[in-house]
Design an enzyme around this catalytic site. Structure first.
Site, PDB file in Angstrom:
ATOM      1  N   ASN A 200       0.877  -1.174   0.000  1.00 46.95           N
ATOM      2  CA  ASN A 200       0.000   0.000   0.000  1.00 46.95           C
ATOM      3  C   ASN A 200       0.912   1.222   0.000  1.00 46.95           C
ATOM      4  OD1 ASN A 200      -1.777   2.059   0.498  1.00 46.95           O
ATOM      5  ND2 ASN A 200      -2.414   1.346   2.524  1.00 46.95           N
ATOM      6  N   TRP A 201       1.023   1.857  -1.147  1.00 45.23           N
ATOM      7  CA  TRP A 201       1.950   2.991  -1.259  1.00 45.23           C
ATOM      8  C   TRP A 201       1.409   4.250  -0.593  1.00 45.23           C
ATOM      9  CZ3 TRP A 201       4.015   2.690  -7.063  1.00 45.23           C
ATOM     10  CH2 TRP A 201       4.709   1.470  -7.218  1.00 45.23           C
ATOM     11  N   LYS A 202       0.162   4.241  -0.171  1.00 46.24           N
ATOM     12  CA  LYS A 202      -0.457   5.406   0.487  1.00 46.24           C
ATOM     13  C   LYS A 202      -0.222   6.662  -0.363  1.00 46.24           C
ATOM     14  CE  LYS A 202      -0.147   3.026   4.882  1.00 46.24           C
ATOM     15  NZ  LYS A 202       0.006   3.075   6.318  1.00 46.24           N
TER      16      LYS A 202
ATOM     17  N   GLU B 173      -5.252  -4.957  10.463  1.00 47.80           N
ATOM     18  CA  GLU B 173      -4.217  -3.952  10.698  1.00 47.80           C
ATOM     19  C   GLU B 173      -4.507  -3.227  12.007  1.00 47.80           C
ATOM     20  OE1 GLU B 173      -2.294  -2.698   6.731  1.00 47.80           O
ATOM     21  OE2 GLU B 173      -4.077  -1.473   6.979  1.00 47.80           O
TER      22      GLU B 173
ATOM     23  N   GLU C 192      -6.733   4.506   8.001  1.00 51.55           N
ATOM     24  CA  GLU C 192      -6.493   5.943   7.759  1.00 51.55           C
ATOM     25  C   GLU C 192      -7.725   6.588   7.136  1.00 51.55           C
ATOM     26  OE1 GLU C 192      -2.838   5.318   5.674  1.00 51.55           O
ATOM     27  OE2 GLU C 192      -1.898   4.729   7.563  1.00 51.55           O
TER      28      GLU C 192
ATOM     29  N   HIS D 277      -9.505   1.181   4.890  1.00 52.39           N
ATOM     30  CA  HIS D 277      -8.226   1.315   5.592  1.00 52.39           C
ATOM     31  C   HIS D 277      -8.416   2.205   6.825  1.00 52.39           C
ATOM     32  CE1 HIS D 277      -4.089   2.352   6.521  1.00 52.39           C
ATOM     33  NE2 HIS D 277      -3.761   1.255   5.857  1.00 52.39           N
TER      34      HIS D 277
ATOM     35  N   SER E 154       3.673  -2.248  10.286  1.00 52.15           N
ATOM     36  CA  SER E 154       5.125  -2.322  10.459  1.00 52.15           C
ATOM     37  C   SER E 154       5.723  -3.670  10.050  1.00 52.15           C
ATOM     38  CB  SER E 154       5.515  -1.961  11.897  1.00 52.15           C
ATOM     39  OG  SER E 154       5.065  -0.653  12.208  1.00 52.15           O
TER      40      SER E 154
ATOM     41  N   GLY F  16       2.930  -1.042   4.293  1.00 49.29           N
ATOM     42  CA  GLY F  16       2.989   0.378   3.980  1.00 49.29           C
ATOM     43  C   GLY F  16       4.423   0.802   3.700  1.00 49.29           C
ATOM     44  N   GLY F  17       5.068   1.370   4.699  1.00 51.19           N
ATOM     45  CA  GLY F  17       6.405   1.955   4.553  1.00 51.19           C
ATOM     46  C   GLY F  17       7.403   1.079   3.799  1.00 51.19           C
TER      47      GLY F  17
ATOM     48  N   GLY G 152       2.752   2.154  10.897  1.00 53.77           N
ATOM     49  CA  GLY G 152       3.705   3.254  10.779  1.00 53.77           C
ATOM     50  C   GLY G 152       4.397   3.619  12.078  1.00 53.77           C
TER      51      GLY G 152
HETATM   52  P1  13P Z   1       3.146   0.315   7.702  1.00 51.23           P
HETATM   53  O1  13P Z   1       3.666  -0.945   7.065  1.00 51.23           O
HETATM   54  O2  13P Z   1       3.859   1.545   7.234  1.00 51.23           O
HETATM   55  O3  13P Z   1       3.062   0.195   9.180  1.00 51.23           O
HETATM   56  O4  13P Z   1       1.647   0.498   7.168  1.00 51.23           O
HETATM   57  C1  13P Z   1       0.764  -0.571   7.237  1.00 51.23           C
HETATM   58  C2  13P Z   1      -0.456  -0.233   6.475  1.00 51.23           C
HETATM   59  O5  13P Z   1      -1.241   0.615   6.872  1.00 51.23           O
HETATM   60  C3  13P Z   1      -0.695  -0.928   5.199  1.00 51.23           C
HETATM   61  O6  13P Z   1      -1.968  -0.674   4.718  1.00 51.23           O
END
Ligand code: 13P
Length: 251
Positions: free
Chosen positions: A9-11, A167, A97, A95, A213, A234-235, A173
């Site tokens: 997920n590149w956000k 999640e 977020e 998600h 993470s 994510g990251g 994050g």
């Molecule tokens: P991180 O891997 O940056 O913690 O993010 C997880 C995430 O929200 C994937 O959708």
């Protein structure tokens, strides 16, 4: 029996040049991978460019969100048919977020899941508790509410294609991963909830990803858990090397 599924997920990151370069590096370095399903979710503005790169490869294109109406006066929104047209096969729905910053609710998530299925997009349905909810011992109740309300009115013929991503919000994050045992406990409970709604066979076939993470150095331990079927990353999905390490985890 369940094929592991690693999704990035590149956000809200990467413009065209960097997104295309990352997609090219992944395509080149992961082309021999057959035993793990792979997906990437770039921002809307680079979907078409990334679609060009991954077309015909083993990397599937995903979007990060959708609206439930196909077209019309909904400034700033994007629909299932539009994502299909851009080359997507999957879409992330609900998600944390989106729930946290953009007011998404179990009800809107439910409509979005239905819209995804109507457009023949595979939804990655995200659920998870906040830190405060975990500390109050509410994790089971929160997850049960999210699963039950999110899947309300969705027939088994659609649900069998669904992917769930657990999640925990406190692990996103933050560098704080859930321990493999913590994740497994919730994943097993999600599978039993799905079994209660749709029966054991459908639940046994459903992939449940973990997100929060995930990195190359913790993915193998997580994947050893019997109800963990992949990761939503994510990251660590923003750099080719770190995402490749996750896809190529040691089973
Ligand atoms: P991180 O891997 O940056 O913690 O993010 C997880 C995430 O929200 C994937 O959708």
């Amino acid at each position: 029996m369940r094929k592991p599924f690693m999704a990035g997920n590149w956000k809200m990151n990467l413009t065209t040049k960097d997104a295309v370069a990352l997609a090219r590096a992944l395509k080149e370095n992961l082309k021999d991978v057959t035993e793990v399903e792979i997906g990437i979710a770039p921002v809307y503005t680079v979907l078409a460019a990334v679609a060009e790169v991954v077309r015909g490869s083993n990397i599937q294109l995903m979007a990060q969100n959708l609206f439930w109406v196909d077209s019309g006066a909904y400034t700033g929104e994007i629909s299932g048919p539009m994502l299909k047209d851009a080359g997507c096969s999957h879409v992330i729905v609900g998600h944390s977020e989106r729930r946290q910053y953009f007011g998404e609710t179990d009800e809107s998530v439910n409509k979005k899941l239905k819209a995804a299925f109507a457009s023949r997009l595979v939804p990655i349905f995200c659920i998870g508790e906040t830190l405060a909810e975990r500390e109050r011992g509410q994790t089971p109740a929160v997850v049960e509410r999210q699963v039950t309300k999110g899947l309300e009115g969705i027939p088994a013929s659609d649900a069998k294609n669904l992917v769930i991503a657990y999640e925990p919000v406190w692990a996103i994050g933050t560098g704080k991963t859930a321990t493999p045992a913590q994740a497994q406990e919730v994943h097993a409970s999600i599978r039993s909830l799905v079994a209660k709604i749709y029966g054991q066979e459908l639940a046994d076939g459903m992939r449940i990803q973990y997100g929060g993470s995930v990195k190359g150095d913790n993915v193998s331990e997580l994947m050893k858990q019997s109800d963990l079927d992949g990761a939503l990353v994510g990251g660590a999905s923003l750099k080719a090397d770190s995402f490749i390490a996750i896809v190529r985890y040691q089973p």
